[in-house]
Design a protein around this motif. Structure first.
Motif: not given
Length: 251
Positions: A106-107, A110-113
């Motif tokens: 996630e880091h 740059g976000g959760r996919l």
């Protein structure tokens, strides 16, 4: 600092002084969590031509592979231990994936996919098991040449709750009610296997894959079964072809 593509990063195993490695290949795109074959390392995926097999997807920013080390030598491959103890040890590997690897992915992105999981041989078990037990995070599990019944892996000793909940062949067959309904809505599995050398013996991948597909069918869980021909062996050249055949439609 963000690591260079292909660079190993060590992430601590929760509650221990040990760490396991993760290697990323790709700069953007759908995250694919890659499990190695039995007792393997994060380097194995690239070293055996799997990244090169779909290099066009990597270069186009359609996929980022996050390849992880296994802990099989201490868990499922520790044949001197009873199956229940191996299953309990496997829980620590799951904690590492949940508490270290997923936050790292996630880091990096740059976000959760929605994540895809994949693996070959024993890695196929890990990929499918993790997808079915983390359907809130994983949209698809792709298993190539897997055996999905842990009790067939040199199993011995009394088997209890830890074994049951680590064994897709059993816990999926036992699903019902609201949990089954949620899995039917959230999870998806792609099972790929060949009919060629080593897919029957000693791996039992071919019969296990067919049996597990039948369990998924009975439970109404979305899945595909893709059985390749008698020339398709339990080996990297065929897994390269299978990955290149299937992955583009998901990324």
């Amino acid at each position: 600092m963000t690591p260079v593509s292909g660079e190993r990063v060590q992430l601590q195993v929760p509650g221990t002084g040990e760490s396991l490695g993760v290697i990323r290949h790709g700069h953007f795109g759908r995250p694919v969590l890659v499990f190695p074959s039995e007792a393997g390392r994060a380097e194995d995926f690239a070293n055996n031509g799997m990244v090169a097999a779909v290099q066009d997807l990597v270069d186009a920013g359609r996929v980022s592979f996050f390849c992880v080390d296994s802990l099989d030598g201490w868990t499922w491959s520790a044949n001197e231990q009873p199956t229940e103890e191996r299953a309990r040890r496997h829980q620590l590997y799951n904690r590492w994936l949940e508490e270290a690897v997923l936050p790292y992915i996630e880091h990096e992105l740059g976000g959760r996919l929605p994540i895809i999981t994949t693996g070959v041989s024993m890695g196929a078990y890990h990929a499918v098991h993790f997808a079915l037990t983390h359907a809130h995070l994983v949209s698809l599990g792709i298993g190539m040449s897997g055996n999905y019944d842990v009790t067939t892996w040199h199993g011995w000793g009394e088997q209890g709750e830890a074994t049951y909940f680590a064994n897709p062949m059993h816990y999926v067959a036992g699903m019902d009610g609201d949990h089954l309904h949620w899995i039917q809505q959230a999870a998806s599995v792609l099972l790929v296997v060949g009919e060629g050398p080593f897919e029957w013996e000693p791996t039992r991948s071919l019969p296990s894959t067919r049996q597990f597909a039948a369990v998924l069918e009975r439970k109404g869980i979305p899945h595909e079964l893709d059985v390749w021909g008698h020339d398709s062996a339990h080996d990297w050249p065929w897994w390269q072809k299978q990955l290149a055949h299937h992955l583009p439609r998901f990324c």
